[in-house]
Design a protein around this motif. Structure first.
Motif, PDB file in Angstrom:
ATOM      1  N   LYS A  90       5.285  11.828 -35.535  1.00 39.59           N
ATOM      2  CA  LYS A  90       5.634  10.620 -34.799  1.00 39.59           C
ATOM      3  C   LYS A  90       6.107  11.002 -33.402  1.00 39.59           C
ATOM      4  O   LYS A  90       6.640  12.092 -33.178  1.00 39.59           O
ATOM      5  N   ALA A  91       5.926  10.085 -32.462  1.00 42.10           N
ATOM      6  CA  ALA A  91       6.410  10.302 -31.106  1.00 42.10           C
ATOM      7  C   ALA A  91       7.921  10.502 -31.142  1.00 42.10           C
ATOM      8  O   ALA A  91       8.634   9.824 -31.888  1.00 42.10           O
ATOM      9  N   GLY A 107       2.646  11.741 -30.032  1.00 42.01           N
ATOM     10  CA  GLY A 107       3.380  12.496 -31.024  1.00 42.01           C
ATOM     11  C   GLY A 107       2.916  13.936 -30.971  1.00 42.01           C
ATOM     12  O   GLY A 107       1.751  14.215 -30.670  1.00 42.01           O
ATOM     13  N   PRO A 108       3.792  14.894 -31.227  1.00 39.74           N
ATOM     14  CA  PRO A 108       3.361  16.292 -31.215  1.00 39.74           C
ATOM     15  C   PRO A 108       2.401  16.581 -32.368  1.00 39.74           C
ATOM     16  O   PRO A 108       2.380  15.859 -33.374  1.00 39.74           O
ATOM     17  N   SER A 109       1.633  17.624 -32.207  1.00 46.62           N
ATOM     18  CA  SER A 109       0.697  18.036 -33.257  1.00 46.62           C
ATOM     19  C   SER A 109       0.710  19.546 -33.369  1.00 46.62           C
ATOM     20  O   SER A 109       0.933  20.254 -32.385  1.00 46.62           O
ATOM     21  N   VAL A 110       0.493  20.013 -34.577  1.00 37.30           N
ATOM     22  CA  VAL A 110       0.457  21.448 -34.853  1.00 37.30           C
ATOM     23  C   VAL A 110      -0.848  21.762 -35.569  1.00 37.30           C
ATOM     24  O   VAL A 110      -1.272  21.012 -36.462  1.00 37.30           O
ATOM     25  N   VAL A 111      -1.507  22.840 -35.168  1.00 38.74           N
ATOM     26  CA  VAL A 111      -2.719  23.272 -35.848  1.00 38.74           C
ATOM     27  C   VAL A 111      -2.494  24.667 -36.412  1.00 38.74           C
ATOM     28  O   VAL A 111      -1.846  25.512 -35.786  1.00 38.74           O
ATOM     29  N   VAL A 112      -2.990  24.881 -37.626  1.00 37.10           N
ATOM     30  CA  VAL A 112      -2.855  26.167 -38.306  1.00 37.10           C
ATOM     31  C   VAL A 112      -4.240  26.631 -38.753  1.00 37.10           C
ATOM     32  O   VAL A 112      -4.977  25.864 -39.374  1.00 37.10           O
ATOM     33  N   GLU A 154       3.955  13.344 -40.232  1.00 40.59           N
ATOM     34  CA  GLU A 154       3.632  11.982 -40.657  1.00 40.59           C
ATOM     35  C   GLU A 154       2.340  11.952 -41.446  1.00 40.59           C
ATOM     36  O   GLU A 154       2.179  11.175 -42.378  1.00 40.59           O
ATOM     37  N   SER A 155       1.397  12.821 -41.088  1.00 36.53           N
ATOM     38  CA  SER A 155       0.132  12.924 -41.810  1.00 36.53           C
ATOM     39  C   SER A 155      -0.438  14.319 -41.606  1.00 36.53           C
ATOM     40  O   SER A 155      -0.059  15.038 -40.671  1.00 36.53           O
ATOM     41  N   ILE A 156      -1.373  14.690 -42.485  1.00 36.23           N
ATOM     42  CA  ILE A 156      -1.964  16.028 -42.474  1.00 36.23           C
ATOM     43  C   ILE A 156      -3.467  15.902 -42.687  1.00 36.23           C
ATOM     44  O   ILE A 156      -3.926  15.061 -43.474  1.00 36.23           O
ATOM     45  N   LYS A 157      -4.230  16.742 -42.014  1.00 31.44           N
ATOM     46  CA  LYS A 157      -5.659  16.845 -42.293  1.00 31.44           C
ATOM     47  C   LYS A 157      -5.997  18.307 -42.550  1.00 31.44           C
ATOM     48  O   LYS A 157      -5.663  19.183 -41.749  1.00 31.44           O
ATOM     49  N   CYS A 158      -6.674  18.550 -43.665  1.00 34.57           N
ATOM     50  CA  CYS A 158      -7.095  19.912 -44.011  1.00 34.57           C
ATOM     51  C   CYS A 158      -8.611  20.007 -43.856  1.00 34.57           C
ATOM     52  O   CYS A 158      -9.355  19.218 -44.451  1.00 34.57           O
ATOM     53  N   SER A 218      -4.670  11.386 -35.315  1.00 33.43           N
ATOM     54  CA  SER A 218      -3.749  10.912 -36.334  1.00 33.43           C
ATOM     55  C   SER A 218      -4.156   9.513 -36.778  1.00 33.43           C
ATOM     56  O   SER A 218      -4.524   8.676 -35.946  1.00 33.43           O
ATOM     57  N   PRO A 219      -4.113   9.211 -38.076  1.00 33.10           N
ATOM     58  CA  PRO A 219      -4.437   7.852 -38.530  1.00 33.10           C
ATOM     59  C   PRO A 219      -3.388   6.834 -38.117  1.00 33.10           C
ATOM     60  O   PRO A 219      -3.615   5.629 -38.224  1.00 33.10           O
ATOM     61  N   HIS A 220      -2.240   7.302 -37.622  1.00 33.60           N
ATOM     62  CA  HIS A 220      -1.147   6.403 -37.248  1.00 33.60           C
ATOM     63  C   HIS A 220      -0.971   6.261 -35.740  1.00 33.60           C
ATOM     64  O   HIS A 220      -0.319   5.328 -35.281  1.00 33.60           O
ATOM     65  N   ASN A 221      -1.541   7.207 -34.962  1.00 33.00           N
ATOM     66  CA  ASN A 221      -1.341   7.187 -33.516  1.00 33.00           C
ATOM     67  C   ASN A 221      -2.559   7.826 -32.854  1.00 33.00           C
ATOM     68  O   ASN A 221      -2.752   9.032 -32.930  1.00 33.00           O
ATOM     69  N   LEU A 222      -3.391   7.012 -32.215  1.00 33.04           N
ATOM     70  CA  LEU A 222      -4.625   7.507 -31.625  1.00 33.04           C
ATOM     71  C   LEU A 222      -4.384   8.484 -30.488  1.00 33.04           C
ATOM     72  O   LEU A 222      -5.283   9.215 -30.073  1.00 33.04           O
ATOM     73  N   PHE A 223      -3.166   8.505 -29.941  1.00 28.90           N
ATOM     74  CA  PHE A 223      -2.843   9.425 -28.857  1.00 28.90           C
ATOM     75  C   PHE A 223      -2.454  10.809 -29.373  1.00 28.90           C
ATOM     76  O   PHE A 223      -2.331  11.751 -28.603  1.00 28.90           O
ATOM     77  N   CYS A 224      -2.215  10.912 -30.672  1.00 26.52           N
ATOM     78  CA  CYS A 224      -1.829  12.183 -31.276  1.00 26.52           C
ATOM     79  C   CYS A 224      -3.074  12.855 -31.840  1.00 26.52           C
ATOM     80  O   CYS A 224      -3.649  12.376 -32.825  1.00 26.52           O
ATOM     81  N   THR A 225      -3.510  13.933 -31.209  1.00 24.18           N
ATOM     82  CA  THR A 225      -4.755  14.591 -31.599  1.00 24.18           C
ATOM     83  C   THR A 225      -4.533  16.082 -31.821  1.00 24.18           C
ATOM     84  O   THR A 225      -3.535  16.651 -31.387  1.00 24.18           O
ATOM     85  N   VAL A 226      -5.494  16.698 -32.479  1.00 30.23           N
ATOM     86  CA  VAL A 226      -5.415  18.131 -32.730  1.00 30.23           C
ATOM     87  C   VAL A 226      -6.827  18.702 -32.794  1.00 30.23           C
ATOM     88  O   VAL A 226      -7.751  18.055 -33.304  1.00 30.23           O
TER      89      VAL A 226
END
Length: 312
Positions: free
Chosen positions: A202-203, A240-245, A282-286, A48-56
């Motif tokens: 976000k966390a 922060g939680p993360s979801v992958v699709v 909070e943010s999305i990456k495609c 995540s660009p906002h939280n380095l601990f939030c990954t996917v």
């Protein structure tokens, strides 16, 4: 000391570099080039660009070890488990196909790219990103490799681990080294394509679903969804939680050449149908995976200063 260039910092390139280092006992100087900004290839992990601990994980989701592969690749699994890179997938994945008895699925607490990074580190190779090769020429006993930006360099051995279509696009002397039948085999290789969407939160945000991952069979767009932090057992107040699709292959092929922003909007619309009430991220990456999975047999081509060897 021979100079070896491995093109591609994905799993194949990382393992190749590591095995060469272990087998040659410091008799080779190994360099790895990749056009991307980081290691992983189709085993990439995005932050995540906002939280380095939030990954996917946008590519591979878990590693499936059948009894056969657990036996013949025992040393690899033991090494990755010993270093804490692999851990068994403990939660059930909804909709997963039945597996052979004794099969084990592994996840990576630090993300799939940690597997590739481990092997690159073990190799001691010089790893350079932003290096996109364009031409390869034979120069006496060596190979001269040109990149899009920067000066050409010479190597004794060049190993290409890129998708076959990218190899066939290279200019220089590669074409003259392949027989007509070999080139035809390479041209016959085809790939499936798909999109992956990473949603970062976000966390403290709660994703209330009764599964950590599921395969979707009744949607024309979406094939797989995972609450990625739960899948990797990373639930924490600081994460922060993360979801992958992941989309289906037909959807990926249909929308392959469309603008990423437009495809992202379609996926998000379909995601709301599958997961109504999903919080706004909070943010999305495609991610567009043009070469998602090989769908016919191919072989790797290795160029060295003594001969041109082709390994199925």
């Amino acid at each position: 000391m021979s100079r070896v260039l491995i093109v591609g910092a994905g799993l194949t390139g990382g393992v190749c570099a590591c095995l060469l280092q272990r087998g040659l006992a410091n008799r080779a100087q190994i360099t790895v080039w990749d056009k991307a900004r980081g290691a992983g290839g189709r085993m990439s992990t995005s932050r995540s660009p906002h939280n380095l601990f939030c990954t996917v994980d946008l590519g591979a989701q878990y590693i499936t070890a059948t009894p056969y592969y657990s036996k013949i690749h025992k040393s690899f699994y033991e090494e990755l488990l010993k270093h804490g890179i692999f851990k068994p997938l403990e939660a059930r994945v909804e909709g997963m196909m039945a597996m052979e008895e004794g099969t084990v699925n592994y996840v990576t607490p630090s993300g799939m790219s940690s597997v590739v990074k481990h092997y690159l580190k073990e190799s001691g190779a010089e790893v350079l990103f932003g290096h996109q090769i364009t031409h390869i020429y034979r120069r006496g006993p060596c190979w001269e490799v040109h990149q899009k930006e920067g000066s050409p360099e010479q190597f004794d051995v060049v190993v290409l681990t890129m998708p076959i279509p990218q190899i066939l696009q290279l200019q220089g002397d590669i074409g003259s080294l392949l027989s007509e039948s070999e080139r035809q085999k390479l041209e016959d290789v085809s790939y499936s394509s798909r999109y992956a969407l990473g949603l970062f939160y976000k966390a403290g945000v709660q994703i209330n679903v009764p599964w950590v991952a599921k395969y979707v069979s009744n949607n024309p767009c979406i094939r797989y969804i995972a609450t990625d932090d739960k899948k990797r057992n990373l639930v924490s107040e600081m994460f922060g939680p993360s979801v992958v699709v992941h989309t289906s292959v037909p959807f990926g092929m249909e929308h392959l050449e469309e603008a990423t922003e437009e495809v992202q909007a379609i996926i998000l619309e379909e995601l709301q149908k599958v997961m109504p009430g999903l919080p706004k991220p909070e943010s999305i990456k495609c991610q567009k995976w043009r070469y998602s999975q090989k769908s016919s047999r191919s072989f790797v081509v290795t160029f060295n200063k003594k001969e041109e060897s082709r390994r199925p």
